[in-house]
Design a protein around this motif. Sequence first.
Motif, mmCIF file in Angstrom:
data_model
loop_
_atom_site.group_PDB
_atom_site.id
_atom_site.type_symbol
_atom_site.label_atom_id
_atom_site.label_comp_id
_atom_site.label_asym_id
_atom_site.label_seq_id
_atom_site.Cartn_x
_atom_site.Cartn_y
_atom_site.Cartn_z
ATOM 1 N N THR A 18 0.818 -1.215 0.000
ATOM 2 C CA THR A 18 0.000 0.000 0.000
ATOM 3 C C THR A 18 0.850 1.262 0.000
ATOM 4 N N THR A 19 2.119 1.134 0.393
ATOM 5 C CA THR A 19 2.985 2.312 0.447
ATOM 6 C C THR A 19 3.889 2.440 -0.778
ATOM 7 N N PRO A 21 4.961 3.618 -4.127
ATOM 8 C CA PRO A 21 4.439 4.779 -4.864
ATOM 9 C C PRO A 21 3.652 4.441 -6.140
ATOM 10 N N GLU A 22 4.180 3.566 -6.989
ATOM 11 C CA GLU A 22 3.493 3.279 -8.250
ATOM 12 C C GLU A 22 2.130 2.637 -8.009
ATOM 13 N N ALA A 24 0.354 3.009 -5.177
ATOM 14 C CA ALA A 24 -0.468 4.030 -4.517
ATOM 15 C C ALA A 24 -1.058 5.000 -5.542
ATOM 16 N N GLN A 25 -0.313 5.324 -6.592
ATOM 17 C CA GLN A 25 -0.783 6.263 -7.621
ATOM 18 C C GLN A 25 -1.865 5.669 -8.511
ATOM 19 N N MET A 26 -2.046 4.366 -8.462
ATOM 20 C CA MET A 26 -3.064 3.726 -9.301
ATOM 21 C C MET A 26 -4.474 3.931 -8.771
ATOM 22 N N GLY A 27 -4.591 4.439 -7.556
ATOM 23 C CA GLY A 27 -5.909 4.683 -6.988
ATOM 24 C C GLY A 27 -6.652 3.401 -6.623
ATOM 25 N N LYS A 42 5.676 -0.514 -16.012
ATOM 26 C CA LYS A 42 6.163 0.855 -16.196
ATOM 27 C C LYS A 42 7.526 1.076 -15.545
ATOM 28 N N SER A 43 7.691 0.613 -14.335
ATOM 29 C CA SER A 43 8.951 0.826 -13.615
ATOM 30 C C SER A 43 9.875 -0.385 -13.649
#
Length: 160
Positions: A18-19, A21-22, A24-27, A42-43
């Motif tokens: 949950t922490t 970043p990628e 978390a940004q997915m909503g 992506k990463s």
Amino acid sequence: LCSRAKIKVRIFDEKGFTTFPELAQMGLQPDQFPVDGAYLVKSKTCLIDRRCLMEKPLFFHPALYYFAHALDHAQGGDEFSSRKAAAVLACFEASCSGFNGADFVDELAAADPVRYFARSVAIYLGRDDCSDPIWTHQDLIDFDRSMYDYLQYLFARFTA
């Protein structure tokens, strides 16, 4: 190969997803976060839950499954190799049609060549050490011999 492709591996406790970043940004909603791992295209990051490395898996090896996605992506450059590799596509199509008794390990593998490749690699490398495997190494030989043969060839190439 994964190292040259700059694939990263992150090991988390389950709540760590949950922490990231990628993710978390997915909503994502709390119940939509991965629980055992993920591969983020992506990463070029392979996320693995620490429990997958410390406990005997039940049905399949999540760490090997997500590693297989990373390997597939590393081989394919900007895309997954399994979407364009003639051998994988032919094996996938054989399983779709049931040619020579070929079959899929589960519905996830039947979804597309990327998941099919990843499931096959996890079974091939897992060597039957799950406590209640969906498929064993011998099942891969018996029900999807062409993919087994391809994986033997592929991994022999990596060690040569």
